[in-house]
Design an enzyme around this catalytic site. Sequence first.
Site, short mmCIF file in Angstrom:
data_model
loop_
_atom_site.label_atom_id
_atom_site.label_comp_id
_atom_site.label_asym_id
_atom_site.label_seq_id
_atom_site.Cartn_x
_atom_site.Cartn_y
_atom_site.Cartn_z
N SER A 67 0.84 -1.20 0.00
CA SER A 67 0.00 0.00 0.00
C SER A 67 0.87 1.25 0.00
O SER A 67 2.10 1.18 0.15
CB SER A 67 -0.92 0.01 1.23
OG SER A 67 -0.16 0.27 2.40
N SER A 69 0.89 3.77 2.19
CA SER A 69 0.90 4.49 3.46
C SER A 69 2.27 5.03 3.85
O SER A 69 2.37 5.88 4.72
CB SER A 69 0.37 3.60 4.58
OG SER A 69 1.28 2.56 4.87
N LYS A 124 5.43 0.78 9.47
CA LYS A 124 5.23 2.21 9.74
C LYS A 124 6.52 2.76 10.35
O LYS A 124 7.49 2.04 10.56
CB LYS A 124 4.07 2.43 10.72
CG LYS A 124 2.74 1.81 10.33
CD LYS A 124 2.08 2.48 9.15
CE LYS A 124 0.75 1.80 8.82
NZ LYS A 124 0.13 2.34 7.59
N SER A 231 -2.88 6.93 5.70
CA SER A 231 -2.28 5.88 6.53
C SER A 231 -3.18 5.60 7.73
O SER A 231 -3.52 6.52 8.49
CB SER A 231 -0.89 6.31 7.02
OG SER A 231 -0.37 5.37 7.94
#
Length: 267
Positions: A67, A69, A124, A231
Amino acid sequence: MDFALIMFVLLLITGGLWLLDRILLQRRRNESAKEPWWVEYSKSFFPVILVVFLLRSFLVEPFKIPSGSMIPTLQVGDFILVNKFAYGIRLPIIGKKLIQVNSPSRGDVMVFHYPENPSLDYIKRVVGLPGDHIRYRNKKLFVNDVVQEQRPEGDYNYVETALNFVHTERFREMLTVQGHAILVNPDAPNIHLGAVAEFPHRENCTYSEEEVSCKVPAGHYFMLGDNRDNSRDSRYWGFVPDNMIVGKAFMIWMNFGDLKRIGLSID
């Protein structure tokens, strides 16, 4: 099913069959008789599976970025390598830490088991350490009441997988000495309050339309995506406990859509 668990099961099956033949069946077989196919396959695959299992469990594990994010740091389609021993040696599958090496630092790009569904791995950036007071207010990050400087780096446009054109502004956020790139969409709300879930230690956080404010509990970390307005991270599902950490991302080893990204370090 977890890939490490699959590898472990295959390791037990191939090793068990090989051992069974070695200590029992081989003695009953005529010396001129050919080994059964399942013995031959087990002997061939067991060493390979063992090496792969040990490498992925204790040294380096590959992941694919699914993705956007973490744009611009990581692009969709990046294949990355994760250092499995950066934060300590852990038992495979159950994740119990055996040896402490280092602790996550602010600014690290970290892979972890998603707290809402531990069968999924997320990536992250660490922005909050145990005991930190984290605030995200009006697109600005505050750590222990100190605003983290954002240096403008111009516009940044990209196309999502659904062919949606996205316009953002790029900044260098000085969470560390060298900083890291983030994207901010000035037209997006500060936080989508309806998307905030119930999570452990939810009482440590307060929410409003302008900000989210959290006190990071002991043994936990607060994570944000670099693509701040695209995100779903600790602002929505809470903190990452230490026992869900997988490792530290450190390099892009392949991107079939952009070969120039091969070998880039992850900062």
